[in-house]
Design a protein around this motif. Structure first.
Motif, PDB file in Angstrom:
ATOM      1  N   TYR A 146       0.818  -1.213   0.000  1.00  0.00           N
ATOM      2  CA  TYR A 146       0.000   0.000   0.000  1.00  0.00           C
ATOM      3  C   TYR A 146       0.851   1.263   0.000  1.00  0.00           C
ATOM      4  O   TYR A 146       0.544   2.218  -0.691  1.00  0.00           O
ATOM      5  CB  TYR A 146      -0.946   0.021   1.198  1.00  0.00           C
ATOM      6  N   ALA A 173      -6.846   1.026   9.832  1.00  0.00           N
ATOM      7  CA  ALA A 173      -7.658   0.475   8.748  1.00  0.00           C
ATOM      8  C   ALA A 173      -8.437  -0.752   9.224  1.00  0.00           C
ATOM      9  O   ALA A 173      -9.629  -0.892   8.921  1.00  0.00           O
ATOM     10  CB  ALA A 173      -6.781   0.114   7.558  1.00  0.00           C
ATOM     11  N   GLU A 212     -12.414  -0.868   9.189  1.00  0.00           N
ATOM     12  CA  GLU A 212     -13.071  -1.854   8.335  1.00  0.00           C
ATOM     13  C   GLU A 212     -13.933  -2.832   9.122  1.00  0.00           C
ATOM     14  O   GLU A 212     -14.647  -3.640   8.533  1.00  0.00           O
ATOM     15  CB  GLU A 212     -12.027  -2.610   7.507  1.00  0.00           C
ATOM     16  N   MET A 266     -12.056   6.294   2.784  1.00  0.00           N
ATOM     17  CA  MET A 266     -11.133   5.171   2.603  1.00  0.00           C
ATOM     18  C   MET A 266     -11.079   4.752   1.135  1.00  0.00           C
ATOM     19  O   MET A 266      -9.999   4.472   0.597  1.00  0.00           O
ATOM     20  CB  MET A 266     -11.561   3.975   3.466  1.00  0.00           C
TER      21      MET A 266
END
Length: 170
Positions: free
Chosen positions: A84, A98, A102, A125
């Motif tokens: 990423y 994250a 999530e 996001m």
């Protein structure tokens, strides 16, 4: 020539059929669209979050349940560091944030609580993923964005805690 009647001003049968089909499509309940959108987009982000943790696995569709105390998977930090590569935020911070987001926002979407704000967070996001991580995946991210924008603009529908709270206390 112009349908089954002898009236020259009558529309052809095909045009009348198209009008009826369009009218039928317009009767799809917004509450159904919102519920399907909430469930679907929550599943996308929940599944992504599940890849970042160990100790807790819940998949309602597949029927997988492994209850335990969740912890960040070692592979999550590696993923943020090597694949990423987000600027401005270290992978050791980005990975747990994250993973948390999530899991939190999909649950809120499923029950329809703070729906607009949860959808806005997931849209943020999505934009980060699109711009900084996978710019070639715009068709997928465009679909996500469309669902999230619908929820931001129209809310969760009547099958939600948000609707119940508004009816009860507003």
């Amino acid at each position: 020539m112009n349908g089954s009647t002898n009236d020259p001003s009558a529309p052809p049968a095909a045009a009348a059929l198209v009008r009826r089909l369009v009218a039928l499509c317009g009767r799809v309940p917004a509450d159904l669209i919102a519920a399907v959108g909430r469930f679907s987009i929550a599943g996308v982000f929940w599944r992504s979050g599940q890849t970042k943790i160990e100790g807790l696995a819940i998949d309602l569709v597949e029927g997988e349940f492994s209850l335990g105390w969740p912890r960040l998977a070692d592979s999550a930090v590696y993923l943020f560091r090597e694949e990423y590569r987000l600027p401005l935020i270290p992978p050791e911070l980005a990975a747990p944030l994250a993973a948390f987001a999530e899991h939190l926002f999909p649950v809120l979407l499923l029950v329809g609580l703070a729906t607009r704000f949860s959808a806005l967070a997931l849209l943020g996001m999505t934009l980060v993923i699109q711009v900084l991580v996978y710019p070639g995946a715009w068709p997928t991210h465009g679909v996500w964005a469309a669902v999230l924008l619908y929820l931001i603009a129209h809310g969760p529908g009547r099958l939600s805690l948000d609707h119940w709270i508004v009816r009860r206390w507003a």
